[in-house]
Design a protein around this motif. Structure first.
Motif, PDB file in Angstrom:
ATOM      1  N   ASP A 195       0.835  -1.207   0.000  1.00  0.00           N
ATOM      2  CA  ASP A 195       0.000   0.000   0.000  1.00  0.00           C
ATOM      3  C   ASP A 195       0.870   1.258   0.000  1.00  0.00           C
ATOM      4  O   ASP A 195       0.615   2.205  -0.749  1.00  0.00           O
ATOM      5  CB  ASP A 195      -0.946  -0.025   1.215  1.00  0.00           C
ATOM      6  CG  ASP A 195      -2.115   0.939   1.070  1.00  0.00           C
ATOM      7  OD1 ASP A 195      -2.359   1.409  -0.058  1.00  0.00           O
ATOM      8  OD2 ASP A 195      -2.783   1.213   2.083  1.00  0.00           O
ATOM      9  N   HIS A 199       0.867   4.093  -2.854  1.00  0.00           N
ATOM     10  CA  HIS A 199       0.554   5.514  -2.630  1.00  0.00           C
ATOM     11  C   HIS A 199       1.587   6.403  -3.315  1.00  0.00           C
ATOM     12  O   HIS A 199       1.278   7.501  -3.778  1.00  0.00           O
ATOM     13  CB  HIS A 199       0.497   5.824  -1.128  1.00  0.00           C
ATOM     14  CG  HIS A 199      -0.666   5.179  -0.453  1.00  0.00           C
ATOM     15  ND1 HIS A 199      -0.714   4.909   0.882  1.00  0.00           N
ATOM     16  CD2 HIS A 199      -1.836   4.724  -0.964  1.00  0.00           C
ATOM     17  CE1 HIS A 199      -1.869   4.324   1.173  1.00  0.00           C
ATOM     18  NE2 HIS A 199      -2.555   4.193   0.061  1.00  0.00           N
ATOM     19  N   HIS A 268      -6.070   2.440  -7.191  1.00  0.00           N
ATOM     20  CA  HIS A 268      -6.831   2.460  -5.940  1.00  0.00           C
ATOM     21  C   HIS A 268      -8.337   2.332  -6.195  1.00  0.00           C
ATOM     22  O   HIS A 268      -9.038   1.610  -5.484  1.00  0.00           O
ATOM     23  CB  HIS A 268      -6.530   3.745  -5.151  1.00  0.00           C
ATOM     24  CG  HIS A 268      -5.467   3.543  -4.122  1.00  0.00           C
ATOM     25  ND1 HIS A 268      -4.148   3.350  -4.461  1.00  0.00           N
ATOM     26  CD2 HIS A 268      -5.527   3.464  -2.766  1.00  0.00           C
ATOM     27  CE1 HIS A 268      -3.446   3.175  -3.352  1.00  0.00           C
ATOM     28  NE2 HIS A 268      -4.255   3.239  -2.309  1.00  0.00           N
ATOM     29  N   HIS A 282      -6.758  -4.490   1.473  1.00  0.00           N
ATOM     30  CA  HIS A 282      -6.556  -3.455   0.452  1.00  0.00           C
ATOM     31  C   HIS A 282      -5.187  -3.597  -0.245  1.00  0.00           C
ATOM     32  O   HIS A 282      -5.091  -3.538  -1.481  1.00  0.00           O
ATOM     33  CB  HIS A 282      -6.697  -2.098   1.144  1.00  0.00           C
ATOM     34  CG  HIS A 282      -6.249  -0.917   0.360  1.00  0.00           C
ATOM     35  ND1 HIS A 282      -6.848  -0.526  -0.817  1.00  0.00           N
ATOM     36  CD2 HIS A 282      -5.237  -0.018   0.596  1.00  0.00           C
ATOM     37  CE1 HIS A 282      -6.242   0.565  -1.270  1.00  0.00           C
ATOM     38  NE2 HIS A 282      -5.270   0.892  -0.451  1.00  0.00           N
ATOM     39  N   LEU A 286      -4.389  -4.282  -4.273  1.00  0.00           N
ATOM     40  CA  LEU A 286      -3.589  -3.403  -5.144  1.00  0.00           C
ATOM     41  C   LEU A 286      -2.556  -4.216  -5.921  1.00  0.00           C
ATOM     42  O   LEU A 286      -2.370  -4.026  -7.132  1.00  0.00           O
ATOM     43  CB  LEU A 286      -2.869  -2.344  -4.296  1.00  0.00           C
ATOM     44  CG  LEU A 286      -3.749  -1.298  -3.603  1.00  0.00           C
ATOM     45  CD1 LEU A 286      -2.926  -0.511  -2.587  1.00  0.00           C
ATOM     46  CD2 LEU A 286      -4.374  -0.351  -4.624  1.00  0.00           C
TER      47      LEU A 286
HETATM   48 ZN    ZN Z   1      -3.945   2.582  -0.398  1.00  0.00          ZN
END
Ligand code: ZN
Ligand code: NZQ
Length: 394
Positions: A195, A199, A268, A282, A286
């Motif tokens: 994650d 980002h 996302h 999550h 991804l």
């Molecule tokens: Zn994220």
């Protein structure tokens, strides 16, 4: 370069025993009655929750507790939290946990002063910035919610996952003690690393690449996450590695890696439908779709992908063929995801291929019935999103 405002107002208190400063920090930011919000069992088992409460008691600050936040936090618990805060006269919120607990807290913070249903904000039926002050004790470096302006909530009815982003959500303070992450399961450590990398990558793969300082910071963030992941996975109690990951996770999502770029965020948006529908982590979601997105779009700017391949993934450069270098970088990223235990396809993520009907539903929901596109690097219609799901479903 795109003009920008950089706003990162959160006071970060980082290091061993940093949770001992909670009482004074709550007082500093005006809290007199606190909601201590937490998740399943990890903060109870580790003794962190008791320690947090003891700090509030030592400072003479009243509090009520509400646990039970699940990953992909549900609006039903948010509603309970709102009722509890109103009944108890809570004026300050403290989340003890990861992105799910922090996001649930943010949703409660905006729901308390609002007369309607809090879900209205997430469906864009309402817009408001009035909310109770928020803060957190972070226990997993991943979502970056400790410094971000976002809150992502799932509606239990229909498993719809939506975000709401306002600067007023940003925590007044964030306590980060890397020792508190020693207990993380390997899978959650890897989800968190994915994650924080994503980002950064969502901002890195943009149309502006003339903001050299931002590109260089992003590459350092990505390399650090990648290297320290292996150290933390092989020795979960390596303080230095946990330290690097914890701060990397915050820098990846406090907008530093986006100064001067427009950002993309398609991966996302595509992932949120997966974790909404299948209740998966999550970060893993991804990893499952990024490669398919990247192969779908890289030809628009192969040189950007080639730079990433060389500077982050250590791929040898092929000067005559940037597309080949770009593709090698995408493959190297998927090898890295596999190496840390992440899936790189939907069947690996959910244990079976998604059905065509499920993919069509997700593609529609992702674009709210084709009323808007997703992403900036390439503006994706629901037909594009469907193609990406199909590619990731092999
Ligand atoms: Zn994220
Ligand atoms: O519930 P407990 O028992 O605490 O267990 C949690 C949970 O099962 C466990 N955990 C957390 N800290 C631990 C621990 N286990 C052992 N030791 C510890 N120290 O880890 C599991 C996952 O926790 P969660 O909070 O769900 O993880 P994460 O921080 O990855 O948050 C994910 C959520 O954040 C959203 C995601 O969509 C997802 O709902 N995001 C929020 C963003 C934001 N607000 O800015 C941006 C992100 O892109 C993301 O969308």
């Amino acid at each position: 370069m795109t003009d920008f405002t950089y706003y990162a107002p959160t006071e970060v208190v980082f290091g061993k025993n940093s949770e001992e400063k909670i009482g004074k920090l709550v007082r500093k930011y005006g809290g007199t009655k606190v909601l201590v919000h937490y998740g399943g069992q990890s903060a109870v088992r580790s003794g962190l929750l008791d320690k947090v409460c003891a700090q509030l008691e030592a400072e003479g600050i009243a509090y009520v507790k509400l646990g039970g936040v699940v990953p992909n936090p549900r609006v039903s618990l948010v509603r309970k939290g709102i009722e509890l805060c109103r009944k108890e006269g809570v004026d300050f919120l403290l989340a003890v946990g990861g992105g799910s607990v922090i996001d649930s807290m943010k949703a409660i913070s905006i729901g308390v002063p609002y007369e309607g249903d809090v879900w209205d904000f997430y469906t864009r039926k309402a817009f408001n910035t009035e909310c109770l002050p928020t803060s957190c004790v972070l226990t997993i470096p991943a979502a970056g919610s400790e410094m971000s302006n976002g809150s992502v909530i799932t509606n239990d009815e229909g498993n719809i996952k939506k975000d709401y982003c306002i600067d007023e959500f940003r925590c007044k303070f964030a306590i980060m003690n890397p020792e508190r992450t020693f207990t993380l399961p390997a899978y959650q450590t890897a989800c968190g690393v994915t994650d924080m990398m994503m980002h950064t990558m969502e901002r890195y793969f943009s149309h502006e690449d003339d903001m050299e300082i931002t590109s260089a910071i992003s590459e350092a963030v990505l390399r650090t996450a990648k290297q320290q992941a292996f150290v933390a996975l092989s020795n979960p109690e390596d303080y230095e590695a946990r330290t690097q990951l914890m701060w990397t996770g915050s820098l990846a999502h406090n907008d530093l890696t986006g100064c001067g770029t427009s950002g993309d965020w398609a991966t996302h948006m595509i992932e949120h439908e997966l974790s909404g529908m299948f209740d998966v982590s999550h970060g893993a979601g991804l990893a499952a779709v990024w490669g398919s997105w990247a192969r779908y779009v890289y030809k628009l700017r192969p040189t950007r992908f080639a730079r990433y391949a060389v500077n982050v993934m250590d791929v040898p450069v092929d000067f005559r063929d940037p597309e080949a270098t770009a593709l090698a970088g995408i493959e190297a990223t998927e090898r890295f995801f596999h190496a840390i235990g992440m899936p790189v396809s939907i069947p690996e993520l959910i244990g079976r291929p998604a059905t065509e009907e499920e993919m069509q539903k997700m593609a529609q929901m992702c674009t709210d019935g084709d009323t808007h596109t997703v992403g900036v690097f390439k503006e994706l219609t629901s037909a594009d999103v469907l193609e990406i799901y199909r590619a990731a479903n092999r």
